[in-house]
Scaffold this motif. Structure first.
Motif, PDB file in Angstrom:
ATOM      1  N   ASN A   1      66.280  81.414  27.098  1.00  0.00           N
ATOM      2  CA  ASN A   1      65.168  82.064  27.792  1.00  0.00           C
ATOM      3  C   ASN A   1      65.051  83.529  27.404  1.00  0.00           C
TER       4      ASN A   1
ATOM      5  N   LEU B   1      52.457  83.083  22.821  1.00  0.00           N
ATOM      6  CA  LEU B   1      52.744  82.285  24.014  1.00  0.00           C
ATOM      7  C   LEU B   1      53.523  81.025  23.650  1.00  0.00           C
TER       8      LEU B   1
ATOM      9  N   TYR C   1      56.948  81.520  22.717  1.00  0.00           N
ATOM     10  CA  TYR C   1      57.719  81.760  23.939  1.00  0.00           C
ATOM     11  C   TYR C   1      58.099  80.441  24.598  1.00  0.00           C
ATOM     12  N   LEU C   2      57.097  79.573  24.728  1.00  0.00           N
ATOM     13  CA  LEU C   2      57.354  78.311  25.420  1.00  0.00           C
ATOM     14  C   LEU C   2      58.342  77.446  24.657  1.00  0.00           C
TER      15      LEU C   2
END
Lengths: 458, 632, 114, 171, 488
Positions: free
Chosen positions: B169, B153, B156-157
């Motif tokens: 992105n 996570l 990803y961030l």
């Protein structure tokens, strides 16, 4: 017996009421009083208070089923009179005659409620039919009404011929017109009896507008002045079912297995034809006449299974179907345009009327907490209880599912469509009419929440 | 044993930092954000030091600290509990230590961001460390999995930190999805373990592993390794890591050095008991590892983006680590993780410093001659390069040497491939070094004008890391030089076991010879690169032949695109457009249409003609008669 | 005792009945159709009377004083009664229609369909 | 062949022939006349079966009253020409086939009946007026009275339909 | 007056009903909303209070039975047990959120709108609490009718068609359910009570088709592949509060039916068909996931995602593994929370931009950072990241699937990856990237919306980190369900 005699008397009274007063309102009031009187007298007889003591030689006789049926008939008739008085008054210069005819029909229905002999069945059916032919054609200057009357008359007479042939054949084999007498000797179905039975079934199927003997129904219902269509499609039809059920239970109960297949074929055809054809109708009135065919298919399930549940259910069905249809027709009778689009945006104009129509439509569809649900519930349950006929039930419920389509089209028009693109007719609804419609809806809801209050008596 | 009570603080502090920075980001000052972000980590680092100190004590026993039941239902019992032993303690140190440095570095590097984003950045970093600590501390596979997904996570961030740019992105999404593929393997392994052992606690699983059938263990370990493939960027799930350069440079340092990619190594090292029982899986790990190492090294040869080169070098080094794990040299793997953490963090932060100076220019073709302008960066970067290339006595030399020795014991082929990787490493690192720091400056005048050494908050971590890169390897001096000088091995032996006796098969002379040959090769390569890139620069051919293929990363992304992504996309489109809309919904609507149609048709039976009505009735009656009389 | 097989009567009745049906189906003049329906009713009447006699004969063999069969003859009576009523209404309808469209052709009855 | 039997065949033939003529005459008036012929034949049958009451009623009610009514209506409508358009051949075929099929099936099903109708008048006095009247007003008084409702309604109905109300025709 | 309010289940039925009826008579929108809110919060209060009365001592408060139609053998019988509490709590949370979220002036005739919402509320409560088959059926249908009206009157452009399709679909399903119920009823001693239904003994052959009769109704409601085609359109066209209730609570009716009625009633058939069912459902999950990837409408994407998630729960239920059933229980709750969160955000975006196409959006995060934070949290909860609520449930369900057949779990696991793809795609394209023109003047969430989203987020984390109390609440119910399978 009370009901027969009283309604006949009141019919006669109505005939003279036309001479006595020119005020149509008064006539209507008398009629309503008459129905109440009939209702009460029937109920009193049920409670053990017959006004007359007539030896019918076993040709007529009432049991709880018959009384209850009578009571439901009279109750729906009362609602019918209350809701449609204006239209009856408007349908003729002398509405008293029409009231008289309706009372005679009521007497005929009461005969049907108690017939124990084929003779009484025949006479009863004819008493119902002949005034109906007249009522169908009562809008004399309207060609559709004329046509409806003639069609109804011709086909009705034809089916009378079939009925009589059936009766004759049955008599030939069993030597009696008494239902029980026929049943006693029916252990083995001779060809003659079989034919008689089939012809009786056909003519009864005709009366209840079951496919493939239903063809008269849409045309006649459509052409008949709406106010009488309402009567025909509900009360009279119920009588047909009652006769059908009683005849086949009493006279052919023993050989149920012999005719159930034939009847199930009729049922399936009726459900399919009624529902599928109704889908494409553009006129609410015609849609309702096809829907009455479809509902007939469901009611025939009760005839098919013939157990206690079937009887309970069919009584409830009469009430549920009767009140719902009468409500709908009563509103419809006030419209000139019967197309579904004509109802667009109706709910915004007339929320109360639309609301009670909604209840009626939901009841016809069989949504729970309306009487229609328990009616269908009993029908399905009775067939399941009879056993081994799951496919019939499944076809029936698929039919019910299709029925959603056309009933809900009306709901959609009333509630979801904008009135901008519609031509909602400016129809006035009096306060009392609105109130009655609400009462009508409440009756449907009460029966839907507590059907035991009706079943209790059976 | 006094630390047990406080162990929960180690992950909790970064988490608190995350919460504070995340929730109050609009209300905090820039300094406060930086202080909180780095402070919580430093505090964790201090605590970790205490924990580490405890584990070094003689007679230290593995500590289990259970907090509460995460899940306890339906026969499934998963406690939230931490396990303190030598391995986790070591990782705690590396994570919090390097993490702290990166945080400090970031305070300066990210100062151009507006405060809310600045705080967001630190919140993410804190969360990242928190997840990693959870992963390392957990005493069972589920807690590990929680951290495992948590780092996914956070990556990803952070990769998508600059969310205005859709390429970033996409990179972030790619990272997460690829990780998820691996995670699925991990998850299945967890279920298998649950079924096989009835537990997912390390202690129980490892205790029971010996009695389980080998195929089962093989299956479990392979599934776990699939998880590691995703997380640690191994073939075939490695392509996300180079793309992950989209994030700010310190994030890359964090991902590549302290967190995330080392998770896979940690997990396999943690499960060494099982891997040792499953030779098939071990071989698989080794083969995948060495292939990845080689493949990534070849790609790195032709990259021009300073961070890309480093990224591929990480993939390559990770491959080497897996090679170590695959050949059973768990200590060597972990050792390399540690040293790699030092010099890779150093290199990335150094690269960050360069990029910072160059105003976000990352193409080394536009650099050159930065030696004078950025002296500290230059020096520390050089140390990093030497360390990664395996020049003694820098840290990389010791760990890499240990891996190669272990590989040689297993198979000469693995060894040869490892050597090739090492040589290539030297080549591309020094290519990078020379192109960046020597020669003439090739950027714009404006860039040249603004060139400056980074502030102290950035150079300080560089210096510290440079020091570590020098001395970091000395905890694992091979037996070749001095018997029993391998402190790390001794320290980790309760968890990873002692190296097998095979290590001593080779004569010292052979080892000396091999090491000598390798070293001379590497030195030669370095000199060669100096010739090639040191002073003058010539444009490389990156379009044709092998170099084109390398520059385009063997077209692996394109390959995946054609083989997997596009067909799946087309398949999804087919399902959506054709199957769902046309077939299934069409069927449903078709029923409706059929009813309508038959309704329309059936109306025509209602012809209005009495004659035909009666005719139909007659026919029906006839059929009824026939049916009733003759059919039965 | 002179007897006739009942079948003769049955066949006669069926034949009349069928002729009536065919008439209903083939003719377009409403009045004639109606007459054909009357024919059908008469076929039934014949049959009923025949059955009445048959049952009477059967019962007579056992009981000289039997009244078996009476009911059928009365039934026929009622059929005639009903038929008379039906004709009254029927003809009224036909006349009404004729007044409106000046035709008694059944094929013109097609405003109501579908 | 006894006389009664001969009479039976004669009347049967007459009835069937007249019935067919009802269907096939193109002139409505002829149809009516042929139908009266049928009724006469049927009355003959009644008499043969010793059902005098019905025979008389049949003649009076049917052949007399009802058929006159028919005739009257036909005359009223001025339909004594052969102007009736024919139904389509297809319909005629279908009618003939279905009618024939029905007859065949019914006959096939009922042909095995054993039973007889007595031709002598001695034993059966049930068909006499005295007898039937007695039963009608004792046992059958209820249906008799009820059928009065039928007549009432038919009467009212005829009045309702016959009354002229408005002349505007809505189609 | 309080006689009828002396126990929890009855209160839970009456409060929404009375509230709904009162709401109908409210004149202004404000008072209508206030009334509806008041009663829904009251209901929420009751169910929350009830969570403290779960012990045996208070059983009488949690189970009631009033004689209704003795002739038929049905009584108005309700219960509050673990399963029921889960879903009632969910309903009582979702409905107020849905109501609060309605902006003023959005819907004409607000009194009718709120009233119907409350009636739906009542129907749902009844469905979940009924332990009499007929009562269950009645509420099953009753919950549908208000929704039909809500969607058809206040929905989107193609509302009438879409809603009608939904209605017909579910109506057909419930008719089959009716047949099934009546058939089983005939096998009992003339009672509709759940106990007699459990003890009814249809033969194995009858079980087989009865199983499917019940299943069709439940499968359509959930919906699971291939009975799902009503859903995307219905979700897209229904007004948001209704969609929230539909997707958050109503689809759980199907799962609830499976757990409470289908499994315990037909253990034999369930055993026989469990595995094919699970395979079918898993295939359907993947199918829905793939389709979700290709959706351009946020609402349809959420709808297909919901199909996949519900499918997972359904598959979990049919594994008949204790761990999976526990997981299904908690996941029913959690999925409700998550999807309501998704709808909330989708609604907020659509309300401001007037656009619900993913391709026409972008860069919301720049304009609305707070909203984006919530979105990311909810999105990751939707893809079951650990420490969010969905992880717990899905982990347990996957575990159960694995216990059934490892390869099924592996196959189903692909949906984990796919869900990451489509969810992140949506996040990326809506929230990240360049600011799209439609988003140009986007204003971030206000206080009320923040509160709502915070509540949801807190629930996400609480259930994600410490679900243990929940499991102790449901353990007994799960045991009861599975007991039926012990002897088979």
């Amino acid at each position: 017996m009370n009901a027969i005699i009283l309604s006949t008397l009141w019919g006669v009274l109505m005939m003279y009421a036309g001479f006595a007063t020119s005020n149509k309102k008064t006539v209507s009031v008398i009629a309503v009083l008459g129905v109440i009187a009939v209702l009460v007298s029937n109920w009193l007889e049920f409670l053990g208070l017959p006004f007359f003591n007539i030896d019918t030689k076993g040709m007529l006789g009432y049991n709880a089923f018959g009384f209850l049926f009578n009571a439901v008939t009279h109750a729906t008739l009362l609602m019918y009179f209350l809701l449609s008085a204006k239209e009856i008054e408007g349908s003729s210069k002398t509405p008293s005659d029409h009231y008289a005819l309706i009372f005679f029909i009521t007497a005929g229905i009461s005969v049907i409620a108690g017939f124990k002999s084929l003779l009484m069945l025949f006479i009863g059916i004819e008493i119902i039919s002949i005034p109906l032919y007249v009522l169908a054609g009562s809008d004399k200057s309207n060609l559709k009404s004329n046509e409806a009357a003639l069609k109804y008359f011709l086909m009705g007479s034809f089916s009378t011929g079939l009925l009589l042939m059936g009766i004759a054949l049955l008599y030939g084999d069993s030597g009696t017109f008494y239902l029980e007498g026929i049943n006693i000797g029916i252990g083995f179905l001779t060809p003659m009896k079989t034919m008689g039975m089939v012809l009786l079934m056909v003519s009864m199927a005709f009366k209840v507008s079951a496919a493939p003997f239903h063809f008269w129904t849409p045309d006649v219902y459509d052409g008949t002045p709406t106010v009488y269509t309402s009567f025909m499609a509900t009360i009279v039809k119920a009588a047909g079912f009652f006769a059908f059920l009683k005849l086949f239970e009493t006279a052919f109960g023993k050989v149920h297995a012999q005719w159930e297949v034939l009847l199930s074929v009729i049922i399936v055809l009726t459900i399919v034809v009624g529902n599928v054809t109704a889908v494409f109708q553009q006129s609410v009135k015609r849609m309702l006449s096809y829907s009455s065919i479809a509902q007939a298919g469901f009611m025939l399930l009760g005839v098919y299974s013939m157990n206690l549940m079937a009887k309970q259910g069919i009584i409830l069905y009469f009430a549920a179907y009767g009140f719902a249809s009468i409500g709908l027709f009563a509103v419809l009778a006030k419209f000139k345009d019967h197309s579904i689009e004509g109802l667009n945006g109706f709910a915004k104009k007339q929320p109360v009327i639309a609301g009670s129509m909604l209840v009626s439509l939901l009841s016809l569809t069989g949504i729970p907490l309306t009487a229609g649900f328990f009616a269908k519930y009993y029908m399905i349950l009775s067939v399941l209880k009879y056993g081994n006929n799951l496919w019939l039930v499944i076809i029936a419920i698929l039919g019910a599912a299709v029925s959603v389509y056309y009933y809900f089209r009306v709901i959609q028009a009333m509630y979801f469509k904008d009135e901008a693109d519609a031509t909602v007719e400016q129809v006035g609804f009096s306060k009392s009419f609105q109130l009655l419609m609400v009462v009508n809806a409440i009756v449907l809801l009460v029966l839907g929440i507590h059907p035991d209050w009706l079943m209790l008596f059976l | 044993m006094g630390m047990n009570k406080y162990v929960f603080l180690i992950p909790l502090l970064p988490f608190i930092g995350f919460v504070i920075n995340g929730l109050f980001r609009n209300y905090l000052s820039r300094t406060l954000v930086g202080v909180i972000g780095s402070g919580v980590l430093l505090a964790s680092f201090v605590l970790s030091l205490f924990v580490f100190q405890e584990t070094t004590a003689t007679g230290f026993q593995t500590q289990l600290i259970t907090y509460f039941d995460f899940i306890n239902a339906g026969g499934l019992k998963i406690p939230v509990s931490f396990q303190i032993d030598q391995l986790s303690a070591l990782f705690l140190l590396v994570i919090t230590g390097i993490g702290s440095l990166i945080h400090i570095y970031s305070t300066a590097y990210m100062k151009d961001e507006s405060i809310p984003h600045y705080a967001r950045y630190f919140a993410y970093l804190n969360l990242f460390v928190f997840s990693m600590l959870l992963l390392v501390l957990g005493s069972n596979f589920v807690v590990m999995f929680v951290g495992w997904e948590g780092v996914g996570l956070c990556s990803y961030l952070l990769i998508g930190y600059w969310f205005g740019n859709n390429n970033y992105n996409n990179a972030a999404k790619k990272a997460f999805v690829m990780n998820r593929i691996g995670d699925l393997g991990f998850l299945l392994a967890v279920f298998w373990m649950l079924q096989q052992f009835g537990s997912i606690t390390y202690a129980e699983v490892f205790a029971k592993a010996a009695t389980a059938p080998v195929p089962v263990i093989t299956g479990i370990t392979i599934l776990l390794f699939i998880g590691a493939m995703g997380k640690s960027a191994q073939i075939p799930l490695y392509t996300w890591l180079p793309d992950a350069m989209a994030g700010p440079t310190p994030v890359s340092a964090l991902i590549h050095a302290a967190t995330m990619v080392t998770a896979g190594i940690y997990m396999i090292a943690r499960s060494n008991v099982m891997y040792s029982l499953a030779p098939v899986s071990q071989n698989l790990v080794a083969i995948i590892g060495v292939s990845t190492a080689l493949l990534a090294a070849t790609i790195a040869l032709k990259q021009n983006d300073i961070k890309k080169v480093l990224a591929y070098s990480t993939v390559s080094q990770l491959g080497l680590m897996f090679l170590a794990l695959g050949v059973g040299a768990y200590t060597a793997g972990v050792f390399h993780v540690m040293t790699h953490a030092f010099f890779k963090a150093l290199l990335f932060l150094g690269a960050g410093s360069v990029i910072h100076a160059m105003h976000h220019e990352q193409d080394i073709m536009n650099m050159g001659g930065l030696r004078k302008k950025l002296p500290i960066t230059h020096l520390t970067f050089l140390i990093g390069c030497l360390a990664i290339s395996g020049i003694p006595p820098f840290a990389g030399f010791f760990s890499k040497d240990e891996i190669l020795t272990a590989a040689l014991i297993k198979s000469p082929v693995l060894y040869a491939l490892g050597v090739m990787t090492s040589i290539m490493t030297a080549f591309y690192m020094f290519r990078l070094y020379f192109l960046t720091f020597s020669g003439k400056f090739r950027g714009t005048h404006e860039q040249e004008h603004h060139l400056h050494e980074s502030p102290f908050a950035m150079t300080f971590p560089l210096v510290v890391l440079a020091l570590l890169s020098v001395v970091g390897g000395w905890v694992g001096i091979p037996a070749l030089f001095a018997e029993d000088a391998h402190i790390l091995s001794a320290f980790l032996s309760p968890v990873l076991g002692t190296p097998t006796a095979e290590a001593h098969h080779f004569s010292h002379s052979l080892e000396w010879t091999l090491m000598g040959i390798l070293l001379s090769f590497i030195v030669a390569v370095i000199l060669f690169t100096r010739r090639l890139f040191g002073s003058e620069f010539k444009e490389e051919n990156t379009t044709e032949g092998l170099s084109g293929v390398l520059a385009n990363k063997w077209y692996v992304d394109e390959f995946y695109n054609t083989i997997i992504v596009k067909p799946l996309d087309a398949f999804a489109g087919f399902l959506s457009r054709v199957v769902d809309n046309k077939i299934i919904d069409g069927l449903v609507n078709g029923v409706g249409k059929a009813i309508q149609f038959s309704g329309r048709q059936m109306r025509f039976l209602q012809s209005g003609q009495v004659g035909s009505y009666i005719l139909i009735m007659m026919i029906s009656i006839i059929l009824f008669f026939i049916f009733q009389l003759f059919w039965k | 005792m002179q007897v006739m097989p009942i079948n003769y009567y049955i066949f006669l009745s069926i034949a009349l009945f069928t002729i009536g049906i065919v008439g209903v189906l083939t003719r377009r003049n409403v009045i004639i159709i109606f007459m054909c329906i009357e024919l059908m009713l008469n076929a039934v009447n014949v049959l009923l009377v025949a059955f009445s006699k048959m049952h009477h004969l059967n019962a007579y063999a056992l009981d000289r004083a039997t009244t078996a069969g009476t009911e059928a003859q009365l039934f026929v009576f009622f059929i005639m009664v009903v038929a008379a009523a039906e004709v009254t209404v029927g003809l009224a309808i036909i006349v009404m229609l004729y007044r409106n469209i000046h035709s008694v052709d059944i094929n013109f009855l097609n405003r109501l369909k579908h | 062949m006894p006389v009664s039997e001969m009479l039976f065949w004669f009347l049967t033939a007459l009835a069937l022939f007249s019935a067919l003529m009802v269907v096939f005459s193109s002139n409505p008036v002829h149809s009516v006349l042929w139908l009266i012929m049928v009724f006469f034949a049927i009355s003959g049958h009644y008499i043969l079966m010793n059902a005098q009451f019905l025979a008389i009623v049949n003649l009076i009610v049917y052949a007399g009253a009802i058929m006159v009514l028919f005739l009257f209506v036909i005359m009223l409508m001025n339909m004594n020409t052969e102007s009736e358009p024919q139904k389509s051949q297809w319909m005629k075929m279908a009618a003939a086939i279905s009618g024939g099929a029905l007859m065949l099936i019914m006959i096939a099903a009922l042909k095995d009946n054993v039973g007889a109708v007595s031709k002598t008048s001695g034993e059966g006095s049930i068909g006499l007026i005295k007898n039937l009247g007695n039963v009608l007003f004792t046992e059958y008084v209820v249906p008799f009275e009820i059928s009065s409702i039928l007549f009432l309604s038919a009467m009212v109905g005829a009045v309702v339909l016959g009354k002229k109300e408005s002349s505007k025709i809505v189609s | 007056m309080f006689v009828a309010f002396d126990n929890f289940p009855v209160m839970l039925i009456w409060l929404p009903l009375v509230g709904g009826i009162l709401t109908f008579f409210m004149k202004s929108e404000k008072s209508a909303k206030a009334t509806a809110l008041f009663f829904s919060f009251l209901t929420l209060g009751v169910i929350v209070t009830n969570l403290f009365y779960t012990d045996v001592k208070h059983q009488l408060l949690n189970q009631v039975s009033y004689i209704w139609l003795p002739g038929i053998g049905t009584s108005f019988a309700l219960i509050l047990d673990g399963l029921t509490r889960t879903l009632c709590l969910l309903t009582a949370i979702v409905v107020p959120i849905a109501i609060i979220n309605i902006p003023s002036g959005k819907y004409k005739n607000p009194n009718a709108f709120y009233g119907l919402l409350m009636l739906t509320f009542c129907g749902l409560m009844g469905v979940f609490m009924a332990i009499d088959a007929l009562v269950f059926y009645l509420f099953w249908e009753l919950a549908l009718i208000p929704v039909y009206f809500l969607s058809s009157i206040w929905g989107g452009e193609k509302r009438i068609k879409a809603t009608f399709k939904f209605f017909i679909y579910t109506f057909v399903g419930s008719l089959f359910l009716l047949i099934g119920i009546l058939y089983v009823y005939l096998k009992t001693s003339g009672s509709f009570s759940i106990v007699s239904f459990y003890n009814a003994t249809p033969t194995d052959g009858e079980q087989a088709w009865l199983f499917f009769m019940f299943l069709i109704a439940f499968a359509i409601k959930m919906p699971i592949f291939p009975f799902h085609t009503w859903q995307p359109e219905a979700y897209e066209q229904a007004p948001t509060p209704v969609t929230m209730i539909l997707s958050g609570v109503m689809v759980k009716m199907g799962l609830f039916g499976v757990l409470r009625w289908l499994l315990p009633m037909f253990p034999y058939a369930t055993k026989t068909y469990a595995e094919p069912m699970v395979i079918l459902i898993v295939v359907g999950m993947l199918y829905a996931s793939f389709i979700a990837i290709k959706q351009d409408s946020i609402k349809k994407l959420i709808a297909y995602s919901s199909i996949a998630h519900i499918g997972l729960m359904a598959a979990g239920a049919f594994t008949l593994k204790s761990v999976a059933i526990n997981g299904v229980f908690i996941q029913m709750f959690n999925h409700g929370i998550n999807i309501v969160g998704l709808w909330l955000i989708a609604d907020l975006i659509e309300r401001q931009t007037g656009v619900s196409k993913i391709s026409e959006l972008g860069g919301v995060a720049k304009k609305a950072p707070i909203l984006s934070i919530f979105m990311v949290i909810i999105a990751f909860a939707n893809i079951a990241l650990p420490l969010t609520n969905a992880f717990v449930g899905e982990f347990m369900i996957f575990n159960g699937l694995y216990q059934m057949k490892p390869w099924i779990a592996a196959l189903a696991g692909v949906s984990i990856v796919l869900s990451a793809i489509y969810t992140l795609n949506m996040v990326k394209n809506v929230f990240y990237g360049e600011v799209a023109t439609a988003v140009g003047s986007y204003v971030d969430v206000n206080k009320v919306q923040i509160t709502l989203l915070t509540v949801l987020t807190l629930l996400i984390f609480i259930f994600g980190i410490y679900p243990t109390p929940f499991f102790s609440m449901i353990s007994e119910t799960v045991g009861l369900i599975l007991n039926k399978f012990v002897s088979i």
